[in-house]
Scaffold this active site. Structure first.
Site, PDB file in Angstrom:
ATOM      1  N   GLU A  96       0.827  -1.210   0.000  1.00  0.00           N
ATOM      2  CA  GLU A  96       0.000   0.000   0.000  1.00  0.00           C
ATOM      3  C   GLU A  96       0.863   1.263   0.000  1.00  0.00           C
ATOM      4  O   GLU A  96       0.628   2.202   0.754  1.00  0.00           O
ATOM      5  CB  GLU A  96      -0.966  -0.019   1.181  1.00  0.00           C
ATOM      6  CG  GLU A  96      -1.895  -1.230   1.136  1.00  0.00           C
ATOM      7  CD  GLU A  96      -2.916  -1.300   2.262  1.00  0.00           C
ATOM      8  OE1 GLU A  96      -2.654  -0.732   3.328  1.00  0.00           O
ATOM      9  OE2 GLU A  96      -3.963  -1.934   2.048  1.00  0.00           O
ATOM     10  N   GLU A 144     -12.239  -1.927  12.415  1.00  0.00           N
ATOM     11  CA  GLU A 144     -12.307  -1.253  11.120  1.00  0.00           C
ATOM     12  C   GLU A 144     -13.453  -1.761  10.243  1.00  0.00           C
ATOM     13  O   GLU A 144     -14.220  -0.976   9.692  1.00  0.00           O
ATOM     14  CB  GLU A 144     -10.975  -1.432  10.387  1.00  0.00           C
ATOM     15  CG  GLU A 144     -10.982  -0.831   8.997  1.00  0.00           C
ATOM     16  CD  GLU A 144      -9.636  -0.954   8.287  1.00  0.00           C
ATOM     17  OE1 GLU A 144      -8.687  -1.476   8.897  1.00  0.00           O
ATOM     18  OE2 GLU A 144      -9.543  -0.514   7.131  1.00  0.00           O
ATOM     19  N   ASP A 201      -8.153  -9.016   4.491  1.00  0.00           N
ATOM     20  CA  ASP A 201      -7.952  -7.820   5.307  1.00  0.00           C
ATOM     21  C   ASP A 201      -8.975  -7.679   6.439  1.00  0.00           C
ATOM     22  O   ASP A 201      -9.877  -6.835   6.351  1.00  0.00           O
ATOM     23  CB  ASP A 201      -8.018  -6.582   4.392  1.00  0.00           C
ATOM     24  CG  ASP A 201      -7.382  -5.360   5.030  1.00  0.00           C
ATOM     25  OD1 ASP A 201      -6.894  -5.489   6.160  1.00  0.00           O
ATOM     26  OD2 ASP A 201      -7.363  -4.302   4.393  1.00  0.00           O
TER      27      ASP A 201
HETATM   28  C1  BDP Z   1      -6.075  -1.982   6.140  1.00  0.00           C
HETATM   29  C2  BDP Z   1      -6.337  -0.578   6.603  1.00  0.00           C
HETATM   30  C3  BDP Z   1      -5.174   0.336   6.412  1.00  0.00           C
HETATM   31  C4  BDP Z   1      -3.922  -0.289   7.006  1.00  0.00           C
HETATM   32  C5  BDP Z   1      -3.716  -1.676   6.427  1.00  0.00           C
HETATM   33  C6  BDP Z   1      -2.571  -2.426   7.097  1.00  0.00           C
HETATM   34  O1  BDP Z   1      -7.460  -0.093   5.897  1.00  0.00           O
HETATM   35  O2  BDP Z   1      -5.475   1.564   7.038  1.00  0.00           O
HETATM   36  O3  BDP Z   1      -2.830   0.505   6.760  1.00  0.00           O
HETATM   37  O4  BDP Z   1      -4.865  -2.455   6.649  1.00  0.00           O
HETATM   38  O5  BDP Z   1      -2.850  -3.378   7.821  1.00  0.00           O
HETATM   39  O6  BDP Z   1      -7.073  -2.796   6.671  1.00  0.00           O
HETATM   40  O7  BDP Z   1      -1.411  -2.102   6.893  1.00  0.00           O
END
Ligand code: BDP
Length: 676
Positions: free
Chosen positions: A289, A396, A368
């Site tokens: 990401e 989340e 996730d």
């Molecule tokens: C996702 C989140 C994000 C995190 C990412 C992570 O939306 O904000 O940075 O995971 O775990 O679920 O690195």
């Protein structure tokens, strides 16, 4: 009458604080915490404390003996308890034995942390700890690492706010670019010790410029937090950027095999340990990401992790290297790429290549933190690597601490899952022998700590299940209820169980169906967004069309993801006939007419669960209103307000999901209900 007065955590010590307590525990910060706790409790409730390191006649007649066994003082009954513990079976650094052979309740430990955890065990038991005879019980944590990661930024991030995916106000550690008042951090440390958490990472895995500096010129801020957490047996960790040698060190590269880069890490780490001698180590999100990582230099993740591990190893530190690595810019039209496959594809071939002090931190599911996912196949694929399982206490994707969603049952199902079938090891044992359990914390500076007062139960359950993954999550909830609402009349206890026991399944029933996941609003991840991610490059699709829904992850016709599991699961998941219904749409694309084990067609299941889910949330709200007289007014009001929001949001989910699938399929509700 309100039976829930402004509750203080100290109340849990009432039973101890009326007694005569002997702490025979040497010295050091953790022992001092034990002594302080009992001293405070005794000052408040009228008991007496004796603290020493050697045998003393004062120990006679004590009601509670807290004793470290490596000292030569083992006052009377404690010696008997010690003798009973199986020879050659050390209690370990954090274990303890608890018994009440005659007139005194005895906690015996081999190390200060064991004494602290034993004390909190007695606090949990309350009066019952001092009642009659109690047989010897030995308690040791299932995992040596029980860690909370904070996704906290020092500064307020323009998009993510201060706490990324945080739903409990600002950070508990940072305020306006500086460390916050450490008194609150101290209370947090105490709370974490009470649930057995022993490691904390104090900043976000997405490391922005200010936070990167915690490793170097802002190290003093980390040291201040570490000083406050140390007496609670908690080691402090930092999330670091893989590009630190460039960002902080001015080097032209962060290539993990470049000698200058390795030298930079060694010297940065040496400074860290000179300032924080018991520093825990690093958490790293790399090539994920948008975060930098070894791929940028044509290196593997083993090369990357090992470079940092080499710098930490002489100092006893570890690298928590996250396996959450995938391409977030994939082409959604290419059905052969599957985000679920990514972690395994990247990491399984590297098994055996990681240094001993690397812990591969794996999210519990392959995608996730969804409400329902299969257990990640990476957990079973790395026998020569220390694996930690990562959970998300911050909700989340499970209601964002605005919905009641008790996650203990979800976590218990993950920890008890046996990737190699019924005769094989459980996930809990893989984590226990490896890197332990880690979770993203749900705590902030909110007066109720977790935004939703009932979300405290998730924090509590994480700690207790990390200590003992085979505890019944509903017993753990009951413990939390007893301690939080003490003294808890039965009418309150039963209402809380009705509201919370199945709240995860209720949440699931009104959101994305049968493991398909997402369908949330992009960005915020709160509330329904039926096609929110469907035509984006993030790799989280449901593939709903006029004929059916779900992702074909089979080897026969789909992405081949089922092949990442060992037998028997690779075959169980491969076939629609054997795949568990709750994961059906994760693994298969099926027609709306597909008949589930309940006998209902899929489309009818979707309609029914969404109508039922809302009915159940309305019922939760009614039950909560009924117990107003038994709960502190401020707490009652906060939960009541959030339950209004939960009802609203559940209705929105019901209406959008049902309308969406009705329009896609054209199949009306067999029960004739109105679908908006
Ligand atoms: C996702 C989140 C994000 C995190 C990412 C992570 O939306 O904000 O940075 O995971 O775990 O679920 O690195």
């Amino acid at each position: 009458m309100k039976t829930d007065p402004a509750w203080l955590p100290d109340q849990a010590f009432r039973a101890i604080g009326t007694r005569r307590v002997v702490v025979c525990g040497g010295d050091g910060p953790v022992v001092r915490t034990v002594v302080d706790e009992v001293t405070r409790a005794c000052a408040r409730y009228g008991g007496r404390v004796w603290h020493g390191t050697a045998g003393s006649p004062d120990a006679d007649g004590a009601d509670l003996l807290l004793v470290l066994t490596d000292l030569d003082c083992l006052p009377g009954e404690a010696a008997a308890v010690r003798a009973e513990i199986a020879p050659g079976q050390p209690l370990g650094k954090e274990g303890y034995a608890l018994a009440r052979p005659a007139g005194a309740t005895v906690v015996v430990a081999d190390g200060p942390a064991g004494l602290l955890y034993g004390l909190f065990h007695v606090a949990r038991l309350g009066e019952a700890a001092f009642d009659g005879w109690r047989p010897l019980e030995v308690h040791r944590p299932a995992s040596a690492r029980r860690m909370l990661d904070h996704w906290d930024n020092i500064d307020v991030h323009p998009v993510m706010g201060q706490v990324e995916r945080g739903y409990a106000g600002g950070s508990i550690f940072w305020r306006a670019g500086e460390p916050r008042d450490l008194h609150r951090v101290r209370e947090y440390g105490r709370l974490l010790a009470a649930i057995g958490v022993n490691a904390v990472a104090v900043n976000n895995v997405n490391v922005h410029a200010t936070e990167a500096r915690l490793l170097t010129d802002r190290l003093g801020d980390v040291a201040a937090i570490a000083d406050v957490l140390r007496p609670f047996g908690i080691r402090t960790h930092l999330s670091v950027s893989f590009a630190s040698p460039m960002v902080l060190g001015g080097l032209p590269t962060a290539d993990p095999l470049d000698p200058r880069v390795r030298e930079w890490w060694s010297s940065a780490v040496a400074d860290v340990y000179a300032t924080i001698p018991d520093f825990g180590g690093f958490v790293v999100k790399a090539d994920s990401e948008g975060q930098p990582g070894p791929f940028g230099y044509g290196r593997t993740h083993a090369d990357g992790a090992n470079a940092l591990a080499a710098a930490l190893s002489d100092h006893g530190g570890v690298v928590h290297w996250r396996a959450f690595v995938y391409n977030h810019r994939q082409d959604w039209r290419d059905r052969t790429t599957d985000r679920a496959r990514a972690a395994y594809d990247h990491f399984a071939p590297l098994d055996g290549q990681f240094a001993d002090n690397v812990i591969l931190q794996v999210k519990y599911g392959p995608i996730d933190f969804q409400t329902r996912e299969p257990v990640s196949p990476v957990i079973a694929a790395m026998p020569s690597t220390s694996v930690a399982v990562e959970l998300q206490v911050t909700q989340e994707y499970t209601g964002q601490q605005r919905h009641v969603c008790y996650l203990g049952p979800l976590w218990a199902s993950i920890l008890r899952f046996r990737p190699w079938g019924p005769d094989g090891r459980a996930v809990a044992s893989v984590a226990g022998d490896g890197g332990g359990l880690v979770a993203v914390s749900n705590v902030g500076d909110d007066p109720f700590w977790t935004g939703h007062p009932l979300a405290q139960a998730n924090l509590y359950a994480f700690g207790r299940l990390a200590w003992d993954p085979f505890l019944d999550p509903l017993d753990v909830l009951d413990e939390w209820i007893s301690l939080t609402f003490a003294p808890c009349p039965s009418v309150l206890r039963s209402a809380l169980h009705e509201i919370m026991d199945s709240s995860w399944q209720v949440y699931e029933s009104y959101t994305a169906p049968l493991g398909v996941g997402f369908m949330v609003n992009p960005g915020s991840h709160y509330g329904p967004g039926v096609d929110g991610y469907e035509y984006t490059p993030w790799g989280t699709y449901h593939f709903a069309d006029r004929d059916g829904v779900g992702v074909d992850r089979t080897r026969a016709s789909g992405t081949g993801y089922t092949g990442q599991y060992p037998a028997p699961w690779r075959d169980v998941y491969e076939s629609v006939a054997s795949c568990p219904d709750e994961l059906l749409l994760f693994f298969h694309h099926v027609p709306y007419s597909h008949v589930l084990r309940s006998g209902l067609p899929l489309i009818q299941h979707i309609y029914d669960t969404h109508f039922d889910g809302v009915t159940k949330v309305v019922e939760m709200r009614r039950r909560w209103a009924e117990i107003a007289d038994f709960v502190n007014a401020a707490r009652h009001a906060r939960v009541a307000q959030l339950l209004d929001e939960q009802v609203r949001c559940a209705q929105e989910w019901r209406d959008q999901i049902n309308a969406y699938f009705f329009r896609k399929s054209g199949i009306p509700d067999a029960r004739g209900r109105h679908i908006h």
